[in-house]
Enzyme design. Structure first.
Site, PDB file in Angstrom:
ATOM      1  N   ARG A  15       0.937  -1.014   0.042  1.00  0.00           N
ATOM      2  CA  ARG A  15      -0.029   0.087   0.117  1.00  0.00           C
ATOM      3  C   ARG A  15       0.747   1.270   0.000  1.00  0.00           C
ATOM      4  NH1 ARG A  15      -4.441   0.144   4.364  1.00  0.00           N
ATOM      5  NH2 ARG A  15      -3.105  -0.821   5.629  1.00  0.00           N
ATOM      6  N   LYS A  18      -1.105   4.360  -1.146  1.00  0.00           N
ATOM      7  CA  LYS A  18      -2.114   4.814  -0.433  1.00  0.00           C
ATOM      8  C   LYS A  18      -1.410   5.779   0.771  1.00  0.00           C
ATOM      9  CE  LYS A  18      -4.616   3.627   3.621  1.00  0.00           C
ATOM     10  NZ  LYS A  18      -5.831   3.940   3.431  1.00  0.00           N
ATOM     11  N   ASN A 116     -16.284  -3.582  -6.463  1.00  0.00           N
ATOM     12  CA  ASN A 116     -16.292  -2.705  -5.116  1.00  0.00           C
ATOM     13  C   ASN A 116     -15.388  -1.605  -5.413  1.00  0.00           C
ATOM     14  OD1 ASN A 116     -16.945  -1.815  -2.808  1.00  0.00           O
ATOM     15  ND2 ASN A 116     -15.546  -3.190  -1.722  1.00  0.00           N
ATOM     16  N   HIS A 633     -29.123   0.569   5.817  1.00  0.00           N
ATOM     17  CA  HIS A 633     -28.515   1.721   5.274  1.00  0.00           C
ATOM     18  C   HIS A 633     -27.847   1.126   3.643  1.00  0.00           C
ATOM     19  CE1 HIS A 633     -25.540   4.802   4.331  1.00  0.00           C
ATOM     20  NE2 HIS A 633     -24.679   3.847   4.284  1.00  0.00           N
ATOM     21  N   GLU A 657     -27.242   7.190   0.799  1.00  0.00           N
ATOM     22  CA  GLU A 657     -26.301   8.201   0.278  1.00  0.00           C
ATOM     23  C   GLU A 657     -27.136   8.744  -0.861  1.00  0.00           C
ATOM     24  OE1 GLU A 657     -24.942   7.901  -3.279  1.00  0.00           O
ATOM     25  OE2 GLU A 657     -23.806   9.867  -2.571  1.00  0.00           O
ATOM     26  N   HIS A 686     -17.795  11.471   1.993  1.00  0.00           N
ATOM     27  CA  HIS A 686     -16.628  11.108   1.464  1.00  0.00           C
ATOM     28  C   HIS A 686     -15.559  12.121   1.260  1.00  0.00           C
ATOM     29  CE1 HIS A 686     -19.674   8.047   0.205  1.00  0.00           C
ATOM     30  NE2 HIS A 686     -18.729   7.223   0.283  1.00  0.00           N
ATOM     31  N   CYS A 718     -23.373   8.467   4.990  1.00  0.00           N
ATOM     32  CA  CYS A 718     -22.578   7.162   4.947  1.00  0.00           C
ATOM     33  C   CYS A 718     -21.964   7.410   6.620  1.00  0.00           C
ATOM     34  CB  CYS A 718     -21.864   6.835   4.068  1.00  0.00           C
ATOM     35  SG  CYS A 718     -21.107   5.155   3.979  1.00  0.00           S
TER      36      CYS A 718
HETATM   37  C1  MET Z   1     -20.529   1.633   3.465  1.00  0.00           C
HETATM   38  S1  MET Z   1     -21.859   1.753   4.536  1.00  0.00           S
HETATM   39  C2  MET Z   1     -21.119   2.060   6.195  1.00  0.00           C
HETATM   40  C3  MET Z   1     -22.145   1.711   7.123  1.00  0.00           C
HETATM   41  C4  MET Z   1     -21.601   1.435   8.399  1.00  0.00           C
HETATM   42  N1  MET Z   1     -22.628   1.353   9.461  1.00  0.00           N
HETATM   43  C5  MET Z   1     -20.737   2.620   8.858  1.00  0.00           C
HETATM   44  O1  MET Z   1     -21.283   3.517   9.387  1.00  0.00           O
HETATM   45  O2  MET Z   1     -19.730   2.819   8.545  1.00  0.00           O
HETATM   46 ZN   LIG Z   2     -22.843   3.727   3.571  1.00  0.00          ZN
END
Ligand code: MET
Ligand SMILES: [Zn+2]
Length: 748
Positions: A15, A18, A116, A633, A657, A686, A718
């Site tokens: 990494r 990163k 992903n 969520h 989101e 983000h 999120c």
């Molecule tokens: C990518 S969704 C993330 C949900 C998780 N409960 C969080 O708050 O990190």
């Molecule tokens: Zn999320």
């Protein structure tokens, strides 16, 4: 036969990239230094691919869609004219930028097809300058001395357009400008270019086909150095035209796109073109079955000369970790796992065997057969299978319908209108990471570790109370990752030490391996949640990760059906939920962040997938009493597509989101919010950018024009785990302020 890969991981074996990005953003290294590091990583990668005949050049500083935008000049005027440096502009669009007079919002992101990985979604608008930023061409050119075996990789025009947000520009205009931009770019890139067109594996309308073909007809003067690469499925709608296009080679995926073989058999393949033949999986980590792969190759080889066949990965290896070196796996799958470097070796071995007439006698082939047979002979868990076969319809159904549940819950919870909450995680500080590391490495006793985590929970509860949030969370400090954490408790799953995969920019995840029948061996969250609840009279939500998300963010076994795996996980979660309920927890949230993202790319396959996903969710949660509130969520969801499925989850409250998406997403939630509660995220987590209270207030007003006030929740997009504490708290404070102001206006 020759060899290549479609693409390679970009984050660095340890990494390095990163880390470089993070210290660069923290202002600790210069632009020259970070570019030097990019060069080092690229060299590292070339070293790892040295045994391949052809090598992709697909490094991106943050994201390949974003990088291509700079190469094409798909850049907003505001950004191009700003006083920021080239890299400054680039990272501003990636992450947002706020300083004095400059306030640039990050471009939205979207899941890269069925993976992903999140890609940036460029915006094409009347403000687009269409002036390429040649700095990026230069940096890339110094990064990679072109040689005949290397090819640049960029998204092709069709896929680029499909992923972009196009606003207020007439179709013919943006099409013409985009094409011109590709012309200019292709002129400037020396040597071969791979244009990635995964969007061809979606269902295609006639218009889309025409557009795609028109793009490539127009690029025909570069045809001799173009490879048109597809992946993530088959190209059934466009195959005949595709293979006739004036390009040097075509890349097809024979792993997820098994139909591609039938297409070749039905329509043939032009023998003078090169076929990049994707036979080693790029999205999963299980060892390739050489017997199957070679028999497939044998069939393909009857259509074109062997020298035109280039063995490759089915898609970029971006989606798997670098190497299994240093990992140890459970006995059942020992020798059954391959990451990127091992996959490169598989491709090499397959090319070697593919050129031998009696490959069955070759020791490499026999060794593979042995390992594969061990992998397929995994033991089953009979108790788990018994439980599955005993399921009946009532196990998927809550006792009362939502209309009757919500009033009961509202009585128990007694919340203010427009209740505020968060999604679960709070910032993961360097101290926390150090703590976890200490525990993992046995420097810290379990007792001390738990005490420390509890201290953090206590302080998190206090902070939320001070901020005035209504429904609290414990902060998820015990979780390194929302899937890996559960995987470490579940039998049938295992985690890796260094199996990092890039998620976006500097973000990486470490997907666990789901290899056996899954069962719960102990409680997973109860201790933390009950502790948090004991500190406050406000309700604390228990937060679990749902079955599809656990599957999708793991490398999942492929020897049993998705349905069976999903139900196994659902049963394990169901046990956890029953225990939480007994401990008087009043709200339970089951995150299905990945529900939309796993949706098959072809519509014909949607329904059967959605049935599995929603039934598994209900199987996990139907055991809840009516007065216990069920939240779920989701991130990056395009709800327009799947309203019935979201409804079918039968949750009481949905947080999603939304702040980066357009209002039409909200429009699609109008029906949902007539009956159930919903919390579309009011700001983007983000980005490090802190939204003002006014900005959030305006957004809430916008929400209120679609969602009835009695069904609206106020929350971020999120989880907050990637944010700094200061950013997170400031934003939450503004969120609560905005809510209070609206409450005052509406209710007094
Ligand atoms: C990518 S969704 C993330 C949900 C998780 N409960 C969080 O708050 O990190
Ligand atoms: Zn999320």
């Amino acid at each position: 036969m020759k060899t290549t890969v479609t693409g390679f991981p970009r984050i660095g074996k340890n990494r390095e990239w990163k880390k470089a990005l993070e210290i660069f953003w923290a202002g600790k290294i210069s632009e020259e230094e970070i570019l030097q590091e990019a060069q080092n990583i690229q060299q590292q990668h070339f070293g790892m691919m040295k045994d391949l005949d052809f090598v992709p050049i697909d490094f991106a500083l943050y994201d390949h869609m974003l990088e291509t935008s700079f190469l094409l000049g798909v850049l907003p005027d505001q950004v191009q004219k700003s006083s920021l440096s080239h890299l400054g502009k680039y990272f501003a669009l990636a992450r947002g930028f706020q300083e004095k007079s400059v306030d640039i919002k990050a471009w939205p992101m979207k899941k890269w097809f069925s993976t992903n990985y999140h890609c940036v979604r460029p915006k094409i608008s009347p403000e687009t300058t269409w002036e390429a930023d040649l700095f990026f061409l230069e940096y890339k050119s110094t990064l990679v001395k072109q040689n005949p075996n290397r090819r640049w990789v960029i998204p092709g025009p069709y896929t680029f357009a499909r992923l972009s947000i196009i606003e207020d520009v007439p179709e013919h205009e943006w099409q013409q400008k985009l094409l011109q931009a590709y012309h200019n770019l292709l002129k400037r890139i020396p040597g071969d270019v791979q244009l990635d067109e995964p969007a061809l594996v979606f269902d295609m309308t006639n218009r889309e086909k025409e557009l795609f073909l028109a793009f490539y007809e127009s690029l025909s003067s570069y045809g001799e150095r173009l490879f048109l690469q597809t992946y993530f499925g088959d190209v059934r709608d466009i195959y005949e035209e595709l293979v006739q296009l004036p390009v040097k080679g075509i890349g097809l995926d024979f792993v997820e796109g098994s139909e591609n073989l039938s297409l070749i058999e039905k329509f043939g393949f032009p023998p003078e073109k090169m076929l990049l033949c994707g036979i080693v999986a790029g999205k999963n980590v299980w060892r390739t079955n050489y017997e199957k792969a070679l028999s497939l190759l044998g069939r393909i080889a009857s259509y074109l000369p062997r020298e035109n066949i280039v063995l490759s990965s089915a898609c970029s290896l971006l989606h798997v970790p670098y190497t299994i070196e240093g990992e140890s796996f459970p006995e059942e799958i020992e020798n059954g796992v391959c990451f990127a470097l091992e996959k490169v070796e598989e491709i090499r071995q397959l090319a070697l065997l593919g050129d031998i007439l009696h490959y069955q006698d070759h020791p490499i082939f026999q060794k593979n057969r042995e390992m594969i047979s061990k992998l397929t002979a995994r033991d089953r868990d009979s108790l788990c299978l018994q439980k599955l076969s005993a399921l009946s319809e009532k196990d998927f159904q809550r006792a009362l319908p939502v209309e009757q549940r919500l009033p009961l819950q509202k009585e128990v919870l007694n919340l203010a209108p427009l209740p505020t909450t968060t999604i679960g995680s709070f910032p993961q500080t360097p101290e926390l990471r150090k703590l976890r590391k200490g525990f993992q490495e046995n420097v810290l006793s379990e007792e001390t570790y738990k005490q420390e985590i509890k201290k953090m929970i206590a302080s998190c509860i206090k902070t939320q109370e001070e901020l005035g949030i209504d429904v609290l969370v414990h902060g998820e400090y015990e979780r390194n990752d929302m899937v890996e954490y559960f995987a470490s408790f579940l039998k049938g799953m295992t985690t890796t030490k260094n199996g990092w995969v890039q998620s976006y920019g500097s973000r990486t995840t470490k997907p666990p391996l789901l290899y056996g029948d899954v069962t719960r061996v102990s409680s997973m969250t109860v201790e933390w949640i009950t502790y948090a609840q004991s500190l406050t009279t406000k309700p604390v939500k228990a937060i679990l990760t749902g079955p599809i998300t656990i599957i999708n963010w793991s490398f999942c076994r492929e020897d049993i059906s998705l349905k069976e795996v999903a139900y196994q996980i659902a049963l394990a979660l169901r046990e956890e939920i029953e225990e939480l309920q007994q401990k008087n927890i009043r709200i339970i949230q089951v995150d299905e962040a990945a529900l939309r993202e796993r949706l098959p790319l072809r519509k014909s396959e949607w329904q059967s997938y959605l049935d599995i996903a929603t039934s598994a969710f209900r199987l996990a949660t139907s055991t809840l009493l009516p007065e216990i509130q069920l939240h779920t969520h989701m991130c990056y969801s395009e709800f327009k597509d799947i309203p019935e499925a979201i409804e079918a989850l039968d949750a009481d409250v949905l947080t999603i989101e939304a702040s980066r998406s357009e209002l039409d997403v909200l429009e699609s939630l109008r029906t949902y919010s007539q009956k159930r509660d919903i919390g579309p995220g009011v700001y983007d987590i983000h980005s490090p950018r802190v939204p003002s209270a006014e900005e959030i207030e305006t957004f809430i007003q916008k929400l209120l024009s679609v969602i009835p006030v009695e069904h609206l929740w106020i929350n971020p997009d999120c989880g907050l785990k990637t944010r700094k504490e200061s950013e997170a708290y400031a934003s939450l404070q503004h969120m609560v302020e905005a809510t209070q102001k609206i409450r005052k206006n509406l209710f007094s």
